[in-house]
Scaffold this motif. Structure first.
Motif, PDB file in Angstrom:
ATOM      1  N   ASP A  10       5.640  -2.584  20.025  1.00 18.18           N
ATOM      2  CA  ASP A  10       4.922  -1.661  19.445  1.00 18.18           C
ATOM      3  C   ASP A  10       6.072  -1.279  18.695  1.00 18.18           C
ATOM      4  OD1 ASP A  10       4.884   0.775  19.422  1.00 18.18           O
ATOM      5  OD2 ASP A  10       5.256   1.873  20.737  1.00 18.18           O
ATOM      6  N   THR A  11       5.410  -1.836  18.049  1.00 22.48           N
ATOM      7  CA  THR A  11       6.481  -2.123  15.896  1.00 22.48           C
ATOM      8  C   THR A  11       6.650  -0.358  15.464  1.00 22.48           C
ATOM      9  OG1 THR A  11       4.123  -1.986  14.853  1.00 22.48           O
ATOM     10  CG2 THR A  11       5.146  -4.002  15.059  1.00 22.48           C
ATOM     11  N   GLU A  12       5.754   0.781  15.983  1.00 21.36           N
ATOM     12  CA  GLU A  12       5.833   1.864  15.269  1.00 21.36           C
ATOM     13  C   GLU A  12       7.066   2.566  16.069  1.00 21.36           C
ATOM     14  OE1 GLU A  12       5.469   4.665  13.177  1.00 21.36           O
ATOM     15  OE2 GLU A  12       4.582   3.497  12.377  1.00 21.36           O
ATOM     16  N   ALA A  13       7.285   2.148  17.571  1.00 16.97           N
ATOM     17  CA  ALA A  13       8.567   2.424  17.744  1.00 16.97           C
ATOM     18  C   ALA A  13       9.554   2.259  17.684  1.00 16.97           C
ATOM     19  CB  ALA A  13       8.274   2.599  19.666  1.00 16.97           C
ATOM     20  N   LEU A  14       9.566   0.858  16.899  1.00 19.19           N
ATOM     21  CA  LEU A  14      10.745  -0.183  15.966  1.00 19.19           C
ATOM     22  C   LEU A  14      10.859   0.956  15.270  1.00 19.19           C
ATOM     23  CD1 LEU A  14      12.572  -2.417  16.442  1.00 19.19           C
ATOM     24  CD2 LEU A  14      10.902  -3.393  15.113  1.00 19.19           C
ATOM     25  N   ARG A  15       9.883   1.581  14.510  1.00 16.77           N
ATOM     26  CA  ARG A  15      10.337   2.194  12.994  1.00 16.77           C
ATOM     27  C   ARG A  15      10.875   3.103  13.531  1.00 16.77           C
ATOM     28  NH1 ARG A  15       8.679   1.144   8.158  1.00 16.77           N
ATOM     29  NH2 ARG A  15       7.096  -0.328   8.641  1.00 16.77           N
ATOM     30  N   ARG A  16      10.095   3.512  14.594  1.00  9.76           N
ATOM     31  CA  ARG A  16      10.668   5.085  14.328  1.00  9.76           C
ATOM     32  C   ARG A  16      11.876   5.065  15.335  1.00  9.76           C
ATOM     33  NH1 ARG A  16       6.862   5.745  17.479  1.00  9.76           N
ATOM     34  NH2 ARG A  16       7.573   6.309  19.691  1.00  9.76           N
ATOM     35  N   GLY A  17      12.280   4.633  15.846  1.00 12.01           N
ATOM     36  CA  GLY A  17      13.670   4.567  16.258  1.00 12.01           C
ATOM     37  C   GLY A  17      14.636   3.970  15.118  1.00 12.01           C
ATOM     38  N   ILE A  18      14.660   3.013  14.820  1.00  6.25           N
ATOM     39  CA  ILE A  18      15.510   2.976  14.212  1.00  6.25           C
ATOM     40  C   ILE A  18      15.703   4.045  13.016  1.00  6.25           C
ATOM     41  CG2 ILE A  18      15.463   1.588  12.395  1.00  6.25           C
ATOM     42  CD1 ILE A  18      14.806  -1.468  13.530  1.00  6.25           C
ATOM     43  N   GLU A  19      14.470   4.538  12.094  1.00  6.53           N
ATOM     44  CA  GLU A  19      14.582   5.324  10.928  1.00  6.53           C
ATOM     45  C   GLU A  19      14.868   6.945  11.868  1.00  6.53           C
ATOM     46  OE1 GLU A  19      10.762   5.240   8.636  1.00  6.53           O
ATOM     47  OE2 GLU A  19      11.580   2.819   8.151  1.00  6.53           O
ATOM     48  N   GLU A  20      14.833   6.816  12.870  1.00 12.52           N
ATOM     49  CA  GLU A  20      15.413   8.686  13.048  1.00 12.52           C
ATOM     50  C   GLU A  20      16.643   7.868  13.896  1.00 12.52           C
ATOM     51  OE1 GLU A  20      11.791  10.042  16.076  1.00 12.52           O
ATOM     52  OE2 GLU A  20      10.619  10.033  13.693  1.00 12.52           O
ATOM     53  N   GLY A  21      16.856   7.494  14.167  1.00 10.11           N
ATOM     54  CA  GLY A  21      18.269   6.534  14.438  1.00 10.11           C
ATOM     55  C   GLY A  21      18.219   7.079  16.608  1.00 10.11           C
ATOM     56  N   MET A  69      24.325   7.404   8.289  1.00  3.89           N
ATOM     57  CA  MET A  69      23.938   6.842   7.805  1.00  3.89           C
ATOM     58  C   MET A  69      22.481   6.546   7.561  1.00  3.89           C
ATOM     59  SD  MET A  69      25.566   2.962   9.752  1.00  3.89           S
ATOM     60  CE  MET A  69      24.965   1.997   8.201  1.00  3.89           C
ATOM     61  N   THR A  70      21.777   5.831   6.664  1.00  6.49           N
ATOM     62  CA  THR A  70      20.177   6.575   6.862  1.00  6.49           C
ATOM     63  C   THR A  70      19.801   4.232   7.303  1.00  6.49           C
ATOM     64  OG1 THR A  70      19.895   5.975   4.448  1.00  6.49           O
ATOM     65  CG2 THR A  70      20.179   8.403   5.692  1.00  6.49           C
ATOM     66  N   HIS A  71      18.644   4.444   7.725  1.00  7.05           N
ATOM     67  CA  HIS A  71      17.907   3.344   7.529  1.00  7.05           C
ATOM     68  C   HIS A  71      16.544   3.050   7.323  1.00  7.05           C
ATOM     69  CE1 HIS A  71      21.473   2.588  10.885  1.00  7.05           C
ATOM     70  NE2 HIS A  71      21.347   3.937  11.507  1.00  7.05           N
ATOM     71  N   THR A  72      16.239   2.170   7.612  1.00 13.23           N
ATOM     72  CA  THR A  72      14.936   2.252   6.541  1.00 13.23           C
ATOM     73  C   THR A  72      14.419   0.692   7.347  1.00 13.23           C
ATOM     74  OG1 THR A  72      15.382   3.690   4.563  1.00 13.23           O
ATOM     75  CG2 THR A  72      13.178   2.386   5.228  1.00 13.23           C
ATOM     76  N   VAL A  73      12.883   0.504   7.991  1.00  8.38           N
ATOM     77  CA  VAL A  73      12.615   0.029   8.256  1.00  8.38           C
ATOM     78  C   VAL A  73      11.925  -1.017   6.369  1.00  8.38           C
ATOM     79  CG1 VAL A  73      11.366  -1.790   9.844  1.00  8.38           C
ATOM     80  CG2 VAL A  73      11.947  -0.409  10.897  1.00  8.38           C
ATOM     81  N   GLU A  74      11.883  -1.856   6.157  1.00 10.65           N
ATOM     82  CA  GLU A  74      11.754  -2.399   4.980  1.00 10.65           C
ATOM     83  C   GLU A  74      10.045  -3.886   5.328  1.00 10.65           C
ATOM     84  OE1 GLU A  74      14.073  -3.503   2.593  1.00 10.65           O
ATOM     85  OE2 GLU A  74      14.785  -1.706   1.038  1.00 10.65           O
ATOM     86  N   GLU A  75      10.282  -4.016   5.635  1.00 12.79           N
ATOM     87  CA  GLU A  75       9.363  -5.341   6.593  1.00 12.79           C
ATOM     88  C   GLU A  75       9.472  -5.241   7.474  1.00 12.79           C
ATOM     89  OE1 GLU A  75       7.175  -6.390   3.938  1.00 12.79           O
ATOM     90  OE2 GLU A  75       7.639  -5.142   1.702  1.00 12.79           O
ATOM     91  N   CYS A  76       8.124  -5.586   8.182  1.00 10.35           N
ATOM     92  CA  CYS A  76       8.347  -5.411   9.511  1.00 10.35           C
ATOM     93  C   CYS A  76       6.911  -6.598   9.881  1.00 10.35           C
ATOM     94  CB  CYS A  76       8.026  -4.636  10.997  1.00 10.35           C
ATOM     95  SG  CYS A  76       8.113  -4.747  12.423  1.00 10.35           S
ATOM     96  N   VAL A  77       6.620  -7.876  10.483  1.00 12.10           N
ATOM     97  CA  VAL A  77       5.566  -9.093  10.382  1.00 12.10           C
ATOM     98  C   VAL A  77       6.089  -9.095  12.146  1.00 12.10           C
ATOM     99  CG1 VAL A  77       4.832 -11.132   9.621  1.00 12.10           C
ATOM    100  CG2 VAL A  77       5.937  -9.880   8.028  1.00 12.10           C
TER     101      VAL A  77
END
Length: 126
Positions: A10-21, A69-77
Motif C-alpha cells: 500500500d504505497t498510498e498508506a506509506l505516503r499518507r503516513g509519512i506526509e501526515e506524520g 518538521m515536514t516530510h515529503t515522499v519524493e519518489e516511490c518505486v
C-alpha cells in the motif's frame, strides 16, 4: 510447483503516513518481526542502528513524527517484493534531511528496511 501471489504493498498508506506524520499508519505496514537498519554519520555501516519488531519500530516512528518538521515522499518505486523510496524532511530552521529506503516485503508488509539518511551539516560560528 505453483506460483504464489504476493499481495500488493500500500504505497498510498506509506505516503499518507509519512506526509501526515502518522506513525500508527506506518507501523501497520510492518510485519510483527520487521527490522529497520539505519545508516547515517552517527550510525555508520559497520555499526548501524538496528530496530527490531513492531514495538521498537513504533517507538522510533513516534519519536521521528513528533518533531516539528515536514516530510515529503519524493519518489516511490515498487518492483515485486522490493520497494524503494526517498523521503525529504525539513525543520522550521531550514535544516534538511534526505532519507533513502529500500524495503523487502513479505505478504505485502515490510519485513526489512535499510535507511540511509543525510543531514545538513551544522554550521559553526567562529
Amino acid at each position: 510447483m505453483g506460483t504464489a501471489t504476493t499481495p500488493g504493498f500500500d504505497t498510498e498508506a506509506l505516503r499518507r503516513g509519512i506526509e501526515e506524520g502518522d506513525p500508527q499508519t506506518l507501523v501497520s505496514l510492518y510485519t510483527d518481526d520487521a527490522r529497520i537498519r539505519v545508516v547515517d554519520r552517527h550510525t555508520q555501516p559497520s555499526h548501524p542502528k538496528v530496530v527490531y519488531g513492531r514495538d521498537e519500530i513504533a517507538a522510533m516512528l513516534e519519536d521521528v513524527y513528533s518533531r516539528d518538521m515536514t516530510h515529503t515522499v519524493e519518489e516511490c518505486v515498487v518492483q515485486g517484493d522490493r520497494v524503494a523510496f526517498c523521503e525529504a524532511c525539513a525543520y522550521p530552521d531550514g535544516v534538511r534531511v534526505l532519507a533513502e529506503s529500500m524495503l523487502s516485503l513479505r505478504d505485502g508488509k515490510i519485513a526489512e528496511q535499510t535507511m540511509i539518511q543525510a543531514w545538513d551539516e551544522e554550521e559553526t560560528t567562529g
